[in-house]
Design a protein around this motif. Sequence first.
Motif, PDB file in Angstrom:
ATOM      1  N   THR A 183     -60.081  29.903  27.502  1.00 63.91           N
ATOM      2  CA  THR A 183     -60.004  30.095  26.057  1.00 63.91           C
ATOM      3  C   THR A 183     -58.568  29.996  25.585  1.00 63.91           C
ATOM      4  O   THR A 183     -57.692  30.715  26.070  1.00 63.91           O
ATOM      5  N   SER A 184     -58.342  29.088  24.641  1.00 60.49           N
ATOM      6  CA  SER A 184     -57.022  28.951  24.032  1.00 60.49           C
ATOM      7  C   SER A 184     -57.024  29.671  22.687  1.00 60.49           C
ATOM      8  O   SER A 184     -57.971  29.529  21.897  1.00 60.49           O
ATOM      9  N   HIS A 185     -55.970  30.432  22.442  1.00 62.19           N
ATOM     10  CA  HIS A 185     -55.887  31.210  21.208  1.00 62.19           C
ATOM     11  C   HIS A 185     -55.428  30.298  20.063  1.00 62.19           C
ATOM     12  O   HIS A 185     -54.347  30.448  19.518  1.00 62.19           O
ATOM     13  N   VAL A 186     -56.287  29.340  19.734  1.00 60.23           N
ATOM     14  CA  VAL A 186     -56.003  28.434  18.624  1.00 60.23           C
ATOM     15  C   VAL A 186     -57.325  27.949  18.044  1.00 60.23           C
ATOM     16  O   VAL A 186     -58.240  27.574  18.771  1.00 60.23           O
TER      17      VAL A 186
ATOM     18  N   THR B  29     -65.332  25.782  18.922  1.00 61.50           N
ATOM     19  CA  THR B  29     -64.127  26.088  18.156  1.00 61.50           C
ATOM     20  C   THR B  29     -64.492  27.003  17.002  1.00 61.50           C
ATOM     21  O   THR B  29     -65.502  26.793  16.334  1.00 61.50           O
ATOM     22  N   SER B  30     -63.684  28.012  16.782  1.00 61.96           N
ATOM     23  CA  SER B  30     -63.867  28.896  15.635  1.00 61.96           C
ATOM     24  C   SER B  30     -62.583  28.858  14.805  1.00 61.96           C
ATOM     25  O   SER B  30     -61.686  28.050  15.048  1.00 61.96           O
ATOM     26  N   ARG B  31     -62.496  29.733  13.839  1.00 61.19           N
ATOM     27  CA  ARG B  31     -61.261  29.834  13.064  1.00 61.19           C
ATOM     28  C   ARG B  31     -60.073  30.204  13.942  1.00 61.19           C
ATOM     29  O   ARG B  31     -58.946  29.796  13.671  1.00 61.19           O
ATOM     30  N   ASP B  32     -60.339  30.956  15.023  1.00 61.51           N
ATOM     31  CA  ASP B  32     -59.234  31.613  15.713  1.00 61.51           C
ATOM     32  C   ASP B  32     -59.087  31.303  17.195  1.00 61.51           C
ATOM     33  O   ASP B  32     -58.109  31.697  17.803  1.00 61.51           O
ATOM     34  N   ARG B  33     -60.073  30.610  17.790  1.00 59.14           N
ATOM     35  CA  ARG B  33     -59.943  30.302  19.215  1.00 59.14           C
ATOM     36  C   ARG B  33     -60.801  29.094  19.561  1.00 59.14           C
ATOM     37  O   ARG B  33     -61.736  28.741  18.871  1.00 59.14           O
TER      38      ARG B  33
ATOM     39  N   GLN C 133     -62.910  37.516  24.566  1.00 56.04           N
ATOM     40  CA  GLN C 133     -62.872  37.996  23.183  1.00 56.04           C
ATOM     41  C   GLN C 133     -62.058  39.282  23.064  1.00 56.04           C
ATOM     42  O   GLN C 133     -61.190  39.427  22.211  1.00 56.04           O
ATOM     43  N   TYR C 134     -62.342  40.238  23.940  1.00 61.15           N
ATOM     44  CA  TYR C 134     -61.606  41.507  23.910  1.00 61.15           C
ATOM     45  C   TYR C 134     -60.129  41.301  24.243  1.00 61.15           C
ATOM     46  O   TYR C 134     -59.239  41.899  23.629  1.00 61.15           O
ATOM     47  N   GLN C 135     -59.850  40.465  25.239  1.00 55.46           N
ATOM     48  CA  GLN C 135     -58.462  40.241  25.635  1.00 55.46           C
ATOM     49  C   GLN C 135     -57.653  39.635  24.491  1.00 55.46           C
ATOM     50  O   GLN C 135     -56.544  40.076  24.187  1.00 55.46           O
ATOM     51  N   ILE C 136     -58.210  38.607  23.843  1.00 50.25           N
ATOM     52  CA  ILE C 136     -57.450  37.862  22.848  1.00 50.25           C
ATOM     53  C   ILE C 136     -57.312  38.626  21.540  1.00 50.25           C
ATOM     54  O   ILE C 136     -56.238  38.671  20.943  1.00 50.25           O
ATOM     55  N   PHE C 137     -58.404  39.255  21.087  1.00 52.34           N
ATOM     56  CA  PHE C 137     -58.369  39.851  19.752  1.00 52.34           C
ATOM     57  C   PHE C 137     -58.192  41.365  19.739  1.00 52.34           C
ATOM     58  O   PHE C 137     -57.893  41.940  18.699  1.00 52.34           O
TER      59      PHE C 137
END
Length: 941
Positions: A64-67, A115-119, A404-408
């Motif tokens: 998962t890329s945080h983009v 792809t979402s708005r945030d990742r 999800q938990y790690q990134i956000f």
Amino acid sequence: MKHIPKISYLLLLLVALVACQKLSKSNTAKTEFKVDYEKFTLDNGLQVIFHVDKSDPVVAVALTSHVGSAREKEGRTGFAHLFEHLLFLESENLGKGGLDKMSARIGGSGANGSTSRDRTNYYQTVPNDALEKMLWAEADKLGWFINTVTEEVVNKEKQVVKNEKRQSYDNAPYGHTSYVIDQNLYPKDHPYHWQVIGSLEDLQNATLADVKEFYRKWYAPNNVTLVVTGDFEPGQAKEWVEKYFGEIKKGESIPEMEKRPAVLSETKKLYHVDNFARLPELTLAWPTVPVYHPDSYALRVLSTYLSDGKKAPFNQVIVDQKQLAPRVSIYNNNSEIAGQLMLSVRGYDKVDLNKIHDAVQESFAKFEKEGITEADLNRIKAGQEVAFYNGLASVQGKGFQLAQYQIFAGDPGFVTKDIANMMGVTVADVNRVYHQYIKGKHYVATSFVPKGQTNLILEGSKKASVVEEKIVEGAEEKFDLNAKTTYERTPSSFDRTVEPAYGKSPEISVPAVWETKLDNGMRVLGIENREVPLVQFNLRIQGGLLLENPNKVGVANLLAESLTKGTKNKTTAELEEAIDALGATITINADDEEISINGRTLARNYAATMALVQEMLLEPRWDAKEFELSKQKTESQIKGQKANPNSIANNQFKQILYGKDHILANNILGTEASLKAITLQDLQNYYTVYLSPSLAAFHVVGALEKDQAVAALNGLNQNWKAKNVALPAYNTPAAPTASKVYFYDVPGAKQSVLRFGYLALPATSPDFYPAQVMNYILGGGSFASQLTQQLREGKGYTYGISSSFSGSTQPGPFLIQSGVRSNVTYESTSLVRDIMKNYGPTFSAQDLDVTKGFLVKSTARAFETMGAKLNMLQNISAYNWPYDYAKQREALVKGMTVDKIKTLADHYVNPDKMYYLIVGDAATQLKKLEELGYGKPVLLN
């Protein structure tokens, strides 16, 4: 997404999909959850999370890329999603299409992404002997990808993504709603102002330089999280991660995005005349809070309470009292930096949206006056508890939520706090967030109405700005993917061109099945499964559409819904509350060949849940008012289907396959005319004559022993008496002796929907599974298939295409289905025909090896989830297949030869003996289809 026609992966709202949970014996909401996971960080910044789950011999890998779209530039919208597509195509050591080819060989679930708005994430589940191969491949995508991208590749993939936009948004009823909402909820400089899919113009303007810049900034390892979940040895996996990912260079530091909730200084009202809509729809959006904000939990409870179930204020006012719409949808959508509460009501035919808006205000007033009770809050939490456990069923789901938990939330172990926050919501919290975010606050309102019905829009609405694509022949850019390219290879400390070897082959076993038969004739099959404290069940009663009166089609569907609308001793609301109090779900559905009752509950509540099933089945309420409401809702569904090109295609193709006099040519919902003729007595007659345990089978999977599972059925055994019911015999229509083209006109359609095929085989035919094996390389193997490789990867004509055999106890169709760019309708149809014509003659030994590799090795994944196990039981009872049919199929695949495949293809795939249906814009596409050589197309409308 790469494969699936939606972009945003809907985040699991309360599932703690993260680890081996250590539960107290009570399993109550107060249980403390200890999360077992291992996390480490490589020197280059890559975050790595391991979770071991040895319940099945599979492993999921998620990168998962945080983009997401929120980090794009204005004028390059949709770029994060375009980039997601590109990353699958090639890398230096995998080669062109290498990941998809490898996925097929190793029996993987199919490499996919979203792809979402945030990742942006990339994921796949594979047999555990392929873990090193997956880590090698994912590292190659991350660090050895960018040099392989050329202008031609970018131009081709732009066409694929534009087709996805047409399919999911431009060619779909209400497809532009989110675009209009977000354009007006967020200011122009807000990163949520534009859609994840982007605009056609921005996609067209994307350049190779953009791709390279985007990669270097956002796909550095320090902006990426790798999660591995499943049956593996962490020590060995850590060595592999360090080997394959460790030498990828760290990128620039990525600053955190500041929270930026939307702020409205006024209420905005907009309208759009929707080319595909047949019913008016009102949508309202209020600014709320980002994901994991303390108030997000109470807002979710508020959304559920307001709109879910008979007791919900919005249901009482809008659906029951005023009868303006069949349902109301309310949900709280939380993203990384902002959130929004969405309310959507699709009215009945020609309902004034001002009336719906007034009813919305009345519904809110009702809530203000009555509030939410402690009992209501507890039943909602009970549903949340079941949803939490249900999410623990797959290793892939666990991987998603860890990331999800790690990134956000900055912590993979956030599950403990997440659950505490969910279960800690109070009545006061729910009332407070309503007043803080909704009552008297500004919002965005959109009115989407059919052509010629602007009189229905909300007063004071302004015309929304929606860009509509024109259909122009030859408008798309040409590209040549055969051009040779050279590039300087990215250095590595070892030879990455060598694909790692398999690990130890997993031990694969078919789940143990138990079976019994009740005194009333009902067959009962089960599988004990104690991975989570849940039970899933299905009660299948043969009949459905097959037993209907052709002059009153729609009875079975209405009966199925009627059985959920209360019992002799419970109103609809009381029944729903009884189900919710157990944290259970019970649904009843009808289809062509059955009426089925499906459910899920906590294992401790199984007996109580089955008591409710018995009450629903044997003591229906026959509520006349609910019956009329159901008829209204169904009529609205039928009208809605007439606006949806995919629904039109499905319904029209059934009529072509079966002919007008066959019962299976009908829509299970019926027609507007047949609905008017159906009475409550018709439902009672069907119920009395046809619902019998002699036609029923019960299937159950979960944390129960056989004796417990069967004991809960004693009431059904004693009180549901058998009767003689004969299923009618219908002649199977003959397959066409010559191909024929049919066309259904949807003026202005941005895509053409394709349905090609004929009636082929029942599932009980000895050739049924061999035909499925034969079809894998044609169109059943996703990116391993010729249809996908040529129409999507080679030409960019479509977002997705597939072929399948789907028989049951009745012969089912061989079907090719797709949605293609409107201005290549003829070219796509002609190419599909040519692929079919050449399929048997050109089928190779290599094709057979890929087919065998996937179908044999994917057995390791076949029974991972409770749903998969339940499906296995349903197959056994419906078709009298042996308990170990999966093993027998494995042997069949291993014995398959090229000659057998060619014989099957010659017999079952003949493009000159099938029906071709196109649903699209006749003005621009109809005439050219005559060039296929199958005569003048028949215009159906």
